[in-house]
Scaffold this motif. Sequence first.
Motif, PDB file in Angstrom:
ATOM      1  N   ALA A 203       0.828  -1.208   0.000  1.00  0.00           N
ATOM      2  CA  ALA A 203       0.000   0.000   0.000  1.00  0.00           C
ATOM      3  C   ALA A 203       0.862   1.257   0.000  1.00  0.00           C
ATOM      4  CB  ALA A 203      -0.922  -0.014   1.217  1.00  0.00           C
ATOM      5  N   ARG A 204       1.955   1.221   0.729  1.00  0.00           N
ATOM      6  CA  ARG A 204       2.857   2.378   0.752  1.00  0.00           C
ATOM      7  C   ARG A 204       3.512   2.577  -0.610  1.00  0.00           C
ATOM      8  NH1 ARG A 204       5.683   0.894   6.574  1.00  0.00           N
ATOM      9  NH2 ARG A 204       4.057   1.812   7.910  1.00  0.00           N
ATOM     10  N   ARG A 205       3.833   1.482  -1.264  1.00  0.00           N
ATOM     11  CA  ARG A 205       4.489   1.577  -2.565  1.00  0.00           C
ATOM     12  C   ARG A 205       3.517   2.036  -3.644  1.00  0.00           C
ATOM     13  NH1 ARG A 205       5.666  -3.363  -3.068  1.00  0.00           N
ATOM     14  NH2 ARG A 205       3.852  -3.866  -4.343  1.00  0.00           N
ATOM     15  N   ASP A 206       2.286   1.538  -3.588  1.00  0.00           N
ATOM     16  CA  ASP A 206       1.295   1.831  -4.627  1.00  0.00           C
ATOM     17  C   ASP A 206       0.199   2.743  -4.089  1.00  0.00           C
ATOM     18  OD1 ASP A 206       2.739   0.045  -6.217  1.00  0.00           O
ATOM     19  OD2 ASP A 206       1.529  -1.657  -5.565  1.00  0.00           O
ATOM     20  N   ALA A 207       0.594   3.770  -3.350  1.00  0.00           N
ATOM     21  CA  ALA A 207      -0.379   4.648  -2.697  1.00  0.00           C
ATOM     22  C   ALA A 207      -1.302   5.334  -3.696  1.00  0.00           C
ATOM     23  CB  ALA A 207       0.348   5.695  -1.859  1.00  0.00           C
TER      24      ALA A 207
ATOM     25  N   ALA B  38      -6.518   0.534  -7.601  1.00  0.00           N
ATOM     26  CA  ALA B  38      -6.891  -0.853  -7.870  1.00  0.00           C
ATOM     27  C   ALA B  38      -6.521  -1.730  -6.679  1.00  0.00           C
ATOM     28  CB  ALA B  38      -6.193  -1.347  -9.136  1.00  0.00           C
ATOM     29  N   ALA B  39      -6.814  -3.023  -6.803  1.00  0.00           N
ATOM     30  CA  ALA B  39      -6.505  -3.970  -5.729  1.00  0.00           C
ATOM     31  C   ALA B  39      -5.004  -3.977  -5.461  1.00  0.00           C
ATOM     32  CB  ALA B  39      -6.979  -5.365  -6.118  1.00  0.00           C
ATOM     33  N   LEU B  40      -4.652  -4.158  -4.200  1.00  0.00           N
ATOM     34  CA  LEU B  40      -3.245  -4.178  -3.829  1.00  0.00           C
ATOM     35  C   LEU B  40      -2.546  -5.375  -4.460  1.00  0.00           C
ATOM     36  CD1 LEU B  40      -3.319  -3.246  -0.035  1.00  0.00           C
ATOM     37  CD2 LEU B  40      -2.556  -1.831  -1.937  1.00  0.00           C
ATOM     38  N   HIS B  41      -1.373  -5.124  -5.012  1.00  0.00           N
ATOM     39  CA  HIS B  41      -0.577  -6.190  -5.609  1.00  0.00           C
ATOM     40  C   HIS B  41       0.601  -6.476  -4.681  1.00  0.00           C
ATOM     41  CE1 HIS B  41      -2.716  -6.204  -9.480  1.00  0.00           C
ATOM     42  NE2 HIS B  41      -2.791  -4.891  -9.327  1.00  0.00           N
ATOM     43  N   VAL B  42       0.511  -7.565  -3.963  1.00  0.00           N
ATOM     44  CA  VAL B  42       1.574  -7.965  -3.048  1.00  0.00           C
ATOM     45  C   VAL B  42       2.565  -8.831  -3.814  1.00  0.00           C
ATOM     46  CG1 VAL B  42       2.139  -9.281  -0.974  1.00  0.00           C
ATOM     47  CG2 VAL B  42       0.094  -7.842  -1.025  1.00  0.00           C
ATOM     48  N   THR B  43       3.814  -8.415  -3.828  1.00  0.00           N
ATOM     49  CA  THR B  43       4.837  -9.158  -4.551  1.00  0.00           C
ATOM     50  C   THR B  43       5.531 -10.157  -3.632  1.00  0.00           C
ATOM     51  OG1 THR B  43       6.612  -7.598  -4.032  1.00  0.00           O
ATOM     52  CG2 THR B  43       5.233  -7.102  -5.962  1.00  0.00           C
ATOM     53  N   ARG B  44       6.321 -11.020  -4.244  1.00  0.00           N
ATOM     54  CA  ARG B  44       7.100 -11.965  -3.451  1.00  0.00           C
ATOM     55  C   ARG B  44       8.084 -11.220  -2.554  1.00  0.00           C
ATOM     56  NH1 ARG B  44      11.935 -14.812  -3.909  1.00  0.00           N
ATOM     57  NH2 ARG B  44      11.908 -16.926  -3.043  1.00  0.00           N
TER      58      ARG B  44
END
Length: 211
Positions: free
Chosen positions: A138-142, A146-152
């Motif tokens: 969320a901090r990265r894609d503030a 769209a839906a949060l994209h959680v990376t590895r």
Amino acid sequence: QMVGPACSIARALQPAMVVIEDVDLIAEDRSLFPGGNPMLFQLLNEMDGLAEDADVLFVLTTNRADLLEPALAARPGRVDLAVQIPVPDAEGRHALLALYRGGLSLPNDGLDGIIHRTEGVTASFIKELLRRAAVTAARRDADDAAALHVTRDDLTDALDELFDTANAMTRVALGGGTAHHTDGTASDGLTVPRPAAAPTTARPDIGISSQ
């Protein structure tokens, strides 16, 4: 303070079930705390006061069965069945990630290392892992609605943070195990902080029921 009213309602609505979560908080061994907890005596009285034909089931859960008052846990007739629920295996941890992801977008692959490193953890630990990874995303894609994209990498960073010795108390509270090797490297090839002490082993939940 709600034990009595809850049992009264259960008797009035039987068949019924009374669930007391973390029963060790009110039913600790009296030898550890002289005098005992008044709520323990109320619970014992309620369980003993049921008529033989009463259709009321008590389900008691605890992470510390070793601390329970013997008059509750070891007396025949009060506890008819004890069920140990172990920590989730690899398949279970995969299922928990899917369950707790909610609206999060997780990577389609690359989760095997995360699953391996979380060997021995509880469901609460998996939930906290996803929460921390989501905060990072969320901090990265503030600016992305769209839906949060959680990376590895988000998951890896969150796991490194939870396994850091500075978060030892949090890890214990969440029932976190470790998958560290003695050289400080996880099996997925990621370098992780080496614990200062022996890895924490999560205590399994114990479900105790009595009718």
